[in-house]
Design a protein around this motif. Structure first.
Motif, PDB file in Angstrom:
ATOM      1  N   VAL A 132       1.080  -0.812   0.467  1.00 41.84           N
ATOM      2  CA  VAL A 132      -0.073  -0.171  -0.095  1.00 41.84           C
ATOM      3  C   VAL A 132       1.009   0.656   0.124  1.00 41.84           C
ATOM      4  CG1 VAL A 132      -1.898   1.434   1.404  1.00 41.84           C
ATOM      5  CG2 VAL A 132      -2.279  -1.273   1.276  1.00 41.84           C
ATOM      6  N   PHE A 133       2.250   1.587   0.856  1.00 41.16           N
ATOM      7  CA  PHE A 133       3.076   2.820   0.615  1.00 41.16           C
ATOM      8  C   PHE A 133       3.406   2.410  -0.058  1.00 41.16           C
ATOM      9  CE2 PHE A 133       7.080   3.968   2.157  1.00 41.16           C
ATOM     10  CZ  PHE A 133       6.741   4.935   2.341  1.00 41.16           C
ATOM     11  N   LEU A 134       3.827   1.283  -0.797  1.00 43.80           N
ATOM     12  CA  LEU A 134       4.755   1.691  -2.587  1.00 43.80           C
ATOM     13  C   LEU A 134       3.899   2.269  -3.468  1.00 43.80           C
ATOM     14  CD1 LEU A 134       6.901  -1.511  -2.127  1.00 43.80           C
ATOM     15  CD2 LEU A 134       7.365   0.855  -1.735  1.00 43.80           C
ATOM     16  N   SER A 135       2.679   1.800  -3.373  1.00 43.23           N
ATOM     17  CA  SER A 135       1.888   2.354  -4.214  1.00 43.23           C
ATOM     18  C   SER A 135       1.516   3.706  -4.585  1.00 43.23           C
ATOM     19  CB  SER A 135       0.354   0.886  -4.303  1.00 43.23           C
ATOM     20  OG  SER A 135       1.056   0.514  -4.805  1.00 43.23           O
ATOM     21  N   ARG A 136       0.737   3.812  -2.907  1.00 43.49           N
ATOM     22  CA  ARG A 136       1.269   5.444  -2.972  1.00 43.49           C
ATOM     23  C   ARG A 136       1.892   6.503  -2.467  1.00 43.49           C
ATOM     24  NH1 ARG A 136      -2.530   4.920   2.895  1.00 43.49           N
ATOM     25  NH2 ARG A 136      -4.332   5.231   2.236  1.00 43.49           N
ATOM     26  N   VAL A 137       2.719   5.739  -3.306  1.00 43.55           N
ATOM     27  CA  VAL A 137       4.326   6.755  -3.444  1.00 43.55           C
ATOM     28  C   VAL A 137       4.281   6.501  -4.942  1.00 43.55           C
ATOM     29  CG1 VAL A 137       6.471   6.984  -3.566  1.00 43.55           C
ATOM     30  CG2 VAL A 137       5.945   5.734  -1.110  1.00 43.55           C
ATOM     31  N   THR A 138       4.403   5.811  -5.855  1.00 45.72           N
ATOM     32  CA  THR A 138       4.518   5.404  -7.364  1.00 45.72           C
ATOM     33  C   THR A 138       2.989   5.629  -8.170  1.00 45.72           C
ATOM     34  OG1 THR A 138       3.247   3.126  -7.153  1.00 45.72           O
ATOM     35  CG2 THR A 138       6.136   3.127  -7.214  1.00 45.72           C
ATOM     36  N   PHE A 139       2.319   6.406  -7.721  1.00 42.74           N
ATOM     37  CA  PHE A 139       1.163   6.725  -8.165  1.00 42.74           C
ATOM     38  C   PHE A 139       1.112   7.934  -8.918  1.00 42.74           C
ATOM     39  CE2 PHE A 139      -3.683   6.568  -9.092  1.00 42.74           C
ATOM     40  CZ  PHE A 139      -3.467   5.650 -10.105  1.00 42.74           C
ATOM     41  N   PRO A 140       1.480   9.272  -8.305  1.00 44.14           N
ATOM     42  CA  PRO A 140       1.796  10.315  -9.167  1.00 44.14           C
ATOM     43  C   PRO A 140       2.250  10.101 -10.635  1.00 44.14           C
ATOM     44  CG  PRO A 140       2.147  10.554  -6.804  1.00 44.14           C
ATOM     45  CD  PRO A 140       2.218   9.247  -7.113  1.00 44.14           C
ATOM     46  N   TYR A 141       2.850   8.579 -10.518  1.00 46.34           N
ATOM     47  CA  TYR A 141       3.713   8.399 -11.507  1.00 46.34           C
ATOM     48  C   TYR A 141       2.342   9.366 -12.798  1.00 46.34           C
ATOM     49  CZ  TYR A 141       6.243   6.734 -15.842  1.00 46.34           C
ATOM     50  OH  TYR A 141       6.967   5.922 -16.782  1.00 46.34           O
ATOM     51  N   LEU A 142       1.417   7.852 -12.500  1.00 47.06           N
ATOM     52  CA  LEU A 142       0.150   7.732 -13.623  1.00 47.06           C
ATOM     53  C   LEU A 142       0.216   9.263 -14.668  1.00 47.06           C
ATOM     54  CD1 LEU A 142      -1.987   6.918 -15.151  1.00 47.06           C
ATOM     55  CD2 LEU A 142      -3.470   6.696 -13.501  1.00 47.06           C
ATOM     56  N   ALA A 143      -0.104  10.594 -13.577  1.00 48.73           N
ATOM     57  CA  ALA A 143      -0.907  12.132 -14.054  1.00 48.73           C
ATOM     58  C   ALA A 143       0.868  12.605 -14.593  1.00 48.73           C
ATOM     59  CB  ALA A 143      -0.963  12.342 -12.820  1.00 48.73           C
ATOM     60  N   LEU A 144       1.740  12.330 -14.561  1.00 49.86           N
ATOM     61  CA  LEU A 144       2.710  13.003 -15.143  1.00 49.86           C
ATOM     62  C   LEU A 144       2.870  12.047 -16.358  1.00 49.86           C
ATOM     63  CD1 LEU A 144       5.271  12.908 -11.731  1.00 49.86           C
ATOM     64  CD2 LEU A 144       4.680  14.811 -13.474  1.00 49.86           C
ATOM     65  N   ILE A 145       3.358  11.053 -16.886  1.00 54.93           N
ATOM     66  CA  ILE A 145       3.033  10.494 -17.606  1.00 54.93           C
ATOM     67  C   ILE A 145       2.360  10.407 -18.816  1.00 54.93           C
ATOM     68  CG2 ILE A 145       2.681   7.725 -16.734  1.00 54.93           C
ATOM     69  CD1 ILE A 145       5.608   8.767 -19.106  1.00 54.93           C
ATOM     70  N   SER A 146       0.967  10.430 -18.069  1.00 56.86           N
ATOM     71  CA  SER A 146      -0.139  11.012 -19.428  1.00 56.86           C
ATOM     72  C   SER A 146       0.097  12.289 -19.885  1.00 56.86           C
ATOM     73  CB  SER A 146      -1.568  11.039 -18.019  1.00 56.86           C
ATOM     74  OG  SER A 146      -1.567  10.032 -17.302  1.00 56.86           O
ATOM     75  N   LEU A 147       0.243  13.283 -18.767  1.00 53.14           N
ATOM     76  CA  LEU A 147       0.949  14.895 -19.816  1.00 53.14           C
ATOM     77  C   LEU A 147       1.767  13.752 -20.850  1.00 53.14           C
ATOM     78  CD1 LEU A 147       0.396  16.702 -16.372  1.00 53.14           C
ATOM     79  CD2 LEU A 147      -0.561  16.524 -17.814  1.00 53.14           C
ATOM     80  N   VAL A 148       2.999  13.585 -20.573  1.00 48.02           N
ATOM     81  CA  VAL A 148       4.323  13.184 -21.468  1.00 48.02           C
ATOM     82  C   VAL A 148       3.417  12.529 -23.309  1.00 48.02           C
ATOM     83  CG1 VAL A 148       5.638  11.316 -22.215  1.00 48.02           C
ATOM     84  CG2 VAL A 148       5.976  12.545 -19.591  1.00 48.02           C
TER      85      VAL A 148
END
Length: 532
Positions: A132-148
């Motif tokens: 759970v902790f690691l998933s919360r840390v990594t999930f902002p990557y989705l917003a960033l890579i979607s803009l990419v």
């Protein structure tokens, strides 16, 4: 065809570079973390934003956005640049807020999501909480890579494929840095959670680096984006209506990843990690060939269809189909035969044991059985998306996903993680057959005698190569688990002998299109003959 080959060469070459760095990343990851608690928790945490990225950003959003943006850009009204700029600004203004809200909600309910996908993690002390902790840390990557992905779409519509294809290289470089940093911080403590946390942080950091690079590339191309108050213009509404079904239709492989994750987490510890590492070998030709062809063909196919040139659209897809089978049929056969050599040479060492490698080799064999289908789906789907038909692939994907779940319910209990990988390959092949059947029935794409003959001859060359590799594997067996020089030598012998045999026999039986070979081997600067 020359423009298709050039675009595929650009995308495929940079994707190959990314896959090389990806291999280095996973080789380090296997040796540093092995296939244990922390490795499984990180693989789940990385799967969530990565699968949503492929499903939404690089899947549904790209296949809906690129044709609409391309049509606005090449419109006949005379103000194509202005219309395209307005459309991009409107999409960005809505897309950004949607991503922020979605990411915030997902992070808030992350314990529930992890429980749905990996409820058996709770049986191992600390594993569920770490996931759970690691998933919360990594999930902002989705917003960033979607803009990419959106910025890449702007450039792809202008036939500028290099920046978007290079962005994954940056991801792997940053992740390698995260592994090394975590290994250094762990020191002699043997606490693998330290490495997993460093890796999770590096995932989101990589998204920042990729976004900065694509923003620079877009500005360098002379494009300017402006963030406005969100407006649901008719074009943005239409984009949303196209994205919803395309999310499912373009993402059967990604949706299957969630299904596979659910079943894999119910198996013995380490199964999820072994599946993800095996998929790395499968993703090498899939990424180089499938993603390159799918990315290059969509804007070209859209232009032919919008101009009413059905013959060129047919020829474009036929050329792409031939290129796909030319590269994926031998790749699938070679990976299946040489799986023990590749897995042992690349991954076994450190915390990754020989027993882990033996299981992983069987997973690779099952996965690559569907490799040609994975790639061909990426060629067939644009035939619908370029016509703004994103609904038909929904039904074929739903049928394939249903088959995947049904097979998993039967094989996972009996054959474990290997059976799960085989179910993925079978469902992808079924999806491929359904897509072609619909395209053929509607008269949008059909097999020609020439294409069938070329593929039959390719199969002859694959058979000759396979016979040689079966004979050669026992000879190099003592070396692909040895020191670095022995491993490199053994793999080089397999690759060179297999590749030389395939292309020699392919040339002799006429499996190679001479014009295609000329374009693939032409040196830069030499003018290309007109093929289209």
């Amino acid at each position: 065809m020359s423009s298709l080959v050039k675009s595929v060469g650009t995308i495929g070459g940079l994707t190959l570079l990314s896959r090389i760095f990806g291999f280095a990343r996973d080789m380090l990851l296997a040796r540093v973390l092995g296939a244990g608690l922390a490795a499984d928790a990180f693989q789940l945490a990385f799967t969530l934003p990565n699968t949503f990225r492929r499903l939404f950003a690089e899947g549904a959003f790209s296949v809906a956005f690129v044709p609409m943006y391309s049509r606005a850009l090449h419109g006949s009204e005379g103000d194509g640049e202005a219309a395209a700029a307005r459309f991009a600004d409107d999409v960005l203004s809505v897309f950004l807020w949607t991503l922020l809200v979605f990411s915030g909600v997902m992070m808030a309910v992350m314990p529930g999501i992890v429980w749905i996908l990996a409820r058996d993690f709770g049986s191992v002390p600390g594993k569920f909480e770490l996931a759970v902790f690691l998933s919360r840390v990594t999930f902002p990557y989705l917003a960033l890579i979607s803009l990419v992905a959106m910025l890449s779409g702007l450039l792809n519509a202008r036939s500028r494929f290099a920046p978007g294809a290079f962005a994954p290289v940056l991801l792997n470089i940053v992740l390698i840095g995260g592994i090394v940093t975590g290994w250094w911080l762990r020191g002699d403590s043997h606490d693998d959670r330290i490495v997993a946390i460093a890796l999770a942080v590096s995932v989101s950091l990589a998204g920042v680096v990729q976004l900065a690079y694509l923003w620079w590339a877009v500005r360098r191309a002379g494009l300017r984006l402006h963030l406005r108050l969100p407006r649901l213009t008719p074009e943005v509404r239409r984009l949303g209506m196209l994205i919803l079904p395309a999310t499912f239709g373009a993402g059967i492989y990604q949706i299957s990843q969630f299904v596979d994750t659910f079943f894999a987490t119910s198996l013995p510890q380490g199964s999820l990690t072994l599946l993800k590492l095996a998929d790395r070998l499968n993703q090498l030709p899939l990424g180089i060939v499938g993603i390159a062809l799918g990315t290059a063909i969509l804007p070209m196919l859209s232009r032919h269809i919008h101009s009413g040139d059905a013959a060129e659209a047919q020829r474009l897809q036929s050329n792409a189909f031939e290129m796909a089978t030319l590269l994926t049929l031998p790749a699938a056969a070679a990976l299946a035969i040489c799986a023990p050599a590749f897995v042992t040479a690349f991954f076994v060492g450190g915390k990754f044991t020989a027993a882990d490698g033996a299981i992983m080799a069987h997973i690779v064999v099952a996965l690559v059985a569907g490799l040609p289908a994975y790639v061909i789906v990426k060629i067939l789907n644009p035939g619908f998306f370029a016509r703004e038909d994103t609904r038909t692939p929904v039904w074929t994907a739903l049928a394939a996903l249903t088959l995947n779940i049904a097979i998993n319910l039967y094989v996972v209990e009996r054959y474990g993680i290997v059976g799960l990988a085989g179910a993925t390959a079978a469902s992808a092949s079924f999806n491929c057959l359904l897509l072609y059947a619909v395209l053929h029935r509607r008269g949008w794409f059909h097999f020609t005698a020439r294409l069938a003959s070329r593929i039959a001859r390719q199969i002859v060359a694959v058979a000759a190569m396979s016979a040689l590799l079966v004979w050669l594997m026992p000879i190099v067996a003592p070396y692909y688990g040895g020191n670095v020089a022995e491993r490199v030598g053994a793999l080089a012998a397999l690759v060179l002998a297999g590749g030389a045999t395939f292309f020699a026999v392919a040339f002799l039986v006429g499996a190679l299109d001479k014009d295609l070979v000329a374009m693939l081997t032409r040196r830069r600067g030499k003018p290309a003959p007109t093929q289209e």
